[in-house]
Design a protein around this motif. Structure first.
Motif, PDB file in Angstrom:
ATOM      1  N   ARG A 117       0.810  -1.211  -0.035  1.00  0.00           N
ATOM      2  CA  ARG A 117      -0.012  -0.088   0.211  1.00  0.00           C
ATOM      3  C   ARG A 117       0.802   1.116  -0.004  1.00  0.00           C
ATOM      4  NH1 ARG A 117      -4.480   2.230   0.511  1.00  0.00           N
ATOM      5  NH2 ARG A 117      -6.146   1.362   0.746  1.00  0.00           N
ATOM      6  N   ARG A 118       0.926   2.312  -1.020  1.00  0.00           N
ATOM      7  CA  ARG A 118       1.584   3.189  -0.865  1.00  0.00           C
ATOM      8  C   ARG A 118       0.815   4.647  -1.414  1.00  0.00           C
ATOM      9  NH1 ARG A 118       4.320   1.446   1.868  1.00  0.00           N
ATOM     10  NH2 ARG A 118       6.498   0.851   1.937  1.00  0.00           N
ATOM     11  N   ALA A 119       1.274   5.624  -1.068  1.00  0.00           N
ATOM     12  CA  ALA A 119       0.836   7.022  -1.849  1.00  0.00           C
ATOM     13  C   ALA A 119       1.637   7.297  -2.867  1.00  0.00           C
ATOM     14  CB  ALA A 119       0.643   8.063  -0.837  1.00  0.00           C
ATOM     15  N   GLY A 167      -3.084  10.567  -5.302  1.00  0.00           N
ATOM     16  CA  GLY A 167      -3.756   9.373  -5.247  1.00  0.00           C
ATOM     17  C   GLY A 167      -3.016   8.234  -4.517  1.00  0.00           C
ATOM     18  N   CYS A 168      -3.560   7.214  -4.005  1.00  0.00           N
ATOM     19  CA  CYS A 168      -2.935   6.194  -3.235  1.00  0.00           C
ATOM     20  C   CYS A 168      -3.698   4.860  -3.578  1.00  0.00           C
ATOM     21  CB  CYS A 168      -2.968   6.408  -1.686  1.00  0.00           C
ATOM     22  SG  CYS A 168      -4.382   6.378  -0.803  1.00  0.00           S
ATOM     23  N   GLU A 180      -6.302   1.969  -7.454  1.00  0.00           N
ATOM     24  CA  GLU A 180      -6.835   3.335  -6.770  1.00  0.00           C
ATOM     25  C   GLU A 180      -8.383   2.956  -6.830  1.00  0.00           C
ATOM     26  OE1 GLU A 180      -6.352   8.000  -7.001  1.00  0.00           O
ATOM     27  OE2 GLU A 180      -7.374   6.970  -8.572  1.00  0.00           O
ATOM     28  N   LYS A 181      -8.880   2.655  -5.432  1.00  0.00           N
ATOM     29  CA  LYS A 181     -10.308   2.232  -5.361  1.00  0.00           C
ATOM     30  C   LYS A 181     -10.628   1.051  -6.458  1.00  0.00           C
ATOM     31  CE  LYS A 181     -13.255   5.307  -3.355  1.00  0.00           C
ATOM     32  NZ  LYS A 181     -13.717   6.672  -3.466  1.00  0.00           N
ATOM     33  N   MET A 189      -3.966  15.137  -1.404  1.00  0.00           N
ATOM     34  CA  MET A 189      -3.560  13.847  -1.644  1.00  0.00           C
ATOM     35  C   MET A 189      -3.899  13.233  -3.264  1.00  0.00           C
ATOM     36  SD  MET A 189      -4.371  10.449  -1.868  1.00  0.00           S
ATOM     37  CE  MET A 189      -5.768  10.053  -1.041  1.00  0.00           C
ATOM     38  N   LYS A 190      -5.049  13.475  -3.482  1.00  0.00           N
ATOM     39  CA  LYS A 190      -5.507  13.019  -4.674  1.00  0.00           C
ATOM     40  C   LYS A 190      -5.127  13.972  -5.940  1.00  0.00           C
ATOM     41  CE  LYS A 190     -10.247  12.919  -4.722  1.00  0.00           C
ATOM     42  NZ  LYS A 190     -11.528  13.375  -4.395  1.00  0.00           N
ATOM     43  N   TYR A 233     -14.287   6.618   2.218  1.00  0.00           N
ATOM     44  CA  TYR A 233     -13.674   5.432   1.950  1.00  0.00           C
ATOM     45  C   TYR A 233     -12.119   5.413   2.620  1.00  0.00           C
ATOM     46  CZ  TYR A 233     -10.620   2.334  -0.907  1.00  0.00           C
ATOM     47  OH  TYR A 233      -9.612   1.510  -1.330  1.00  0.00           O
ATOM     48  N   GLN A 240       3.048   7.338   4.518  1.00  0.00           N
ATOM     49  CA  GLN A 240       3.665   6.662   3.414  1.00  0.00           C
ATOM     50  C   GLN A 240       2.496   5.773   2.546  1.00  0.00           C
ATOM     51  OE1 GLN A 240       6.054   3.224   4.707  1.00  0.00           O
ATOM     52  NE2 GLN A 240       7.680   3.929   3.478  1.00  0.00           N
ATOM     53  N   GLU A 241       1.419   5.335   3.222  1.00  0.00           N
ATOM     54  CA  GLU A 241       0.479   4.356   2.607  1.00  0.00           C
ATOM     55  C   GLU A 241      -0.697   5.245   2.052  1.00  0.00           C
ATOM     56  OE1 GLU A 241      -0.323   0.918   4.784  1.00  0.00           O
ATOM     57  OE2 GLU A 241       1.564   0.843   5.346  1.00  0.00           O
ATOM     58  N   GLY A 288      -0.495   8.916   2.092  1.00  0.00           N
ATOM     59  CA  GLY A 288      -0.056  10.270   1.610  1.00  0.00           C
ATOM     60  C   GLY A 288      -0.652  11.490   2.579  1.00  0.00           C
TER      61      GLY A 288
END
Lengths: 80, 424
Positions: A43-45, A50-51, A69-70, B21-22, B84, B135-136, B138
């Protein structure tokens, strides 16, 4: 190197166990690329926004980060 | 008894950070997440650092915000994303303890007491959680660690972003007591005013103030905040799958335009009552107290409630009582701007019903069948696939889906528990 977020079509294999492995990705122009190997899955950003679950893939000798992503997939592309 | 170790973790300006983040480019411009102006609930819900520097405040109107910062970019909220990601982050917390109690979308308490045996030092683990969320996902989170929930929550507010504050029995007088009383959980605007009138400005002053007086003027809440201030909050972090029993079901709506009489309002009330009835049926509940609330253009609230002889979850019946209540409580001398309906005193829904001499049971059966059929059609083909003819008269007024459009998180610190359940 500057990276770009590009959503892509992906052909996946879902195993009996539920695990997912991306097999091919299809670029906007329809060109299909085989994913030779998935090097890691975490799992990462993403720096491009997005992540999600990051699959580090080996494609024709190049490492590329592919994200789930989702319910969509994107790649950190080197091409704008 | 050994002290607990409780974390309170707060996603810093949650909605704005998720948008950043997005779309990382938003980090470089003043940006805020805000409601729809045209739907008239336009306020700032969250802002990023640059917007904060420009003086933008959460809760102010979009117009005020634009006046302060004409370049401000306002993004409509994407609640589905916020829900979510906040659930996903909560799953990460759950790797560390089975006691994760959410407080809204962006905050959660974790009881780490038992997990120390597995994960070791609490500060190291909290740091690891911060690092993993960054990290996961952001996102930066700040953490407060203490032996009680009230101080843990205070701690997470002290250093942002990515801060960590440990409040112990040795340092709480130094860290917590100088803070304004309003920083404490449960000290709202009204309580703060009462405290001020007695010369209580800080948490330390509150802690040392005689409980007797606090109790006299504020009742049990006075005792609670005094205990909070002294670090004597002994409430537990709820287990992860704890669900508060539903006590009431309601929906409210700011109308797209003001309405001038009850007849004009009726179709919008129909939509609200349908949503409430449908949600009651989802919970397998029916209720016997119907309440309405109404807000005038002048922003004053009016409310009234009534107990009905037979509990119900049928929209037709809820509407009938709701309209009676509206007509009794609101004279429309000032146009109405917002309205709400809720049903409480809930009981499990028995499909068998006590017959009454004075009600038309056939009409009830018909209304229930219509409700059920509409719910089934909507669940399959979408909310707007079927609607009452009366809602077509004024389409803009009735074009909203109170059940689907909003996920409301009713949060209260006590979450349906009573004080006698050992909170303090």
């Amino acid at each position: 190197m500057e990276l770009y977020k590009r959503y892509v079509d992906v052909i996946l294999m879902q195993k009996r166990t539920g695990d997912i492995t991306p097999m091919y990705l299809i670029w906007e122009n329809g060109q299909k690329y085989k994913i030779d190997k998935v090097l890691s899955r975490e799992r990462r950003a993403s720096p491009v926004g997005g992540c999600g679950m990051r699959y580090v893939c080996l494609i024709q000798g190049n490492r590329r980060n592919l994200y789930q992503e989702k319910d969509k997939w994107f790649i950190e592309s080197h091409q704008p | 008894m050994e002290d607990k170790v409780i974390f309170h973790i707060d996603i810093n300006h949650c909605y704005a950070q998720i948008e950043e983040m997005k779309y990382p480019e938003l980090r470089f411009i003043p940006m805020a997440v805000g409601g729809h102006e045209e739907k008239r609930h336009g306020i700032i819900l969250a802002k990023n650092d640059l917007a904060k520097k420009a003086g933008i405040k959460t809760g102010e109107s979009l117009r005020e915000a634009y006046e302060k910062c004409p370049d401000l970019l306002i993004i409509p909220p994407a609640y589905n994303d916020y829900i979510y990601y906040s659930h996903e982050i909560r799953k990460l917390y759950q790797e560390y303890t089975d006691h994760v109690e959410p407080f809204g979308l962006d905050e959660a308490w974790l009881d780490f007491t038992g997990s120390q045996l597995i994960y070791g030092d609490p500060c190291m683990t909290a740091g690891r959680i911060q690092q993993r969320v960054l990290q996961e996902f952001g996102l930066t989170v700040s953490v407060g660690i203490s032996w009680n929930k009230a101080f843990a929550k205070l701690g997470s507010d002290l250093k942002k972003p990515s801060g960590m504050t440990v409040i112990t029995r040795d340092n709480y007088k130094k860290i917590v007591w100088p803070l304004p009383a309003s920083d404490l959980l449960y000290v709202g605007y009204a309580t703060e005013k009462k405290l001020r009138s007695r010369g209580v400005y800080t948490i330390g002053q509150l802690a040392n103030y005689p409980v007797r007086w606090l109790k006299e003027s504020m009742g049990i809440a006075g005792e609670v905040i005094s205990a909070f201030a002294n670090g004597e909050d002994r409430s537990n972090v709820a287990e992860t799958f704890f669900r508060t029993p539903v006590k009431s079901v309601g929906n409210a709506m700011t109308l797209i335009h003001d309405v001038n009489d009850a007849d004009e309002l009726r179709p919008a009330m129909y939509v609200l009552c349908e949503a409430v009835a449908s949600r009651l049926k989802d919970h397998d509940m029916e209720g016997s107290v119907i309440s309405v609330s109404a807000r005038s253009g002048g922003l004053d609230w009016y409310g009234k409630q009534r107990k009905i002889p037979q509990p119900t979850n049928v929209s037709e019946e809820i509407l009938k009582t709701a309209m009676e209540l509206i007509e009794e409580s609101y004279d429309f001398s000032i146009p109405l701007r917002a309205a709400g309906v809720s049903v409480s005193q809930l009981h499990p829904w028995h499909s068998k019903r006590q017959l009454s001499l004075f009600t038309d049971e056939e009409a009830y059966d018909d209304a229930l069948r219509i409700d059920t059929a509409m719910d089934r059609i909507r669940s399959r083909y979408g909310f707007y696939s079927v609607r009452r003819a009366c809602t077509l008269i004024d389409r803009p007024l009735t074009e909203f889906d109170p059940k689907g459009d909003h996920t409301v998180y009713p949060i209260g610190y006590f979450r349906g528990r009573k004080l006698s359940d050992g909170i303090i």
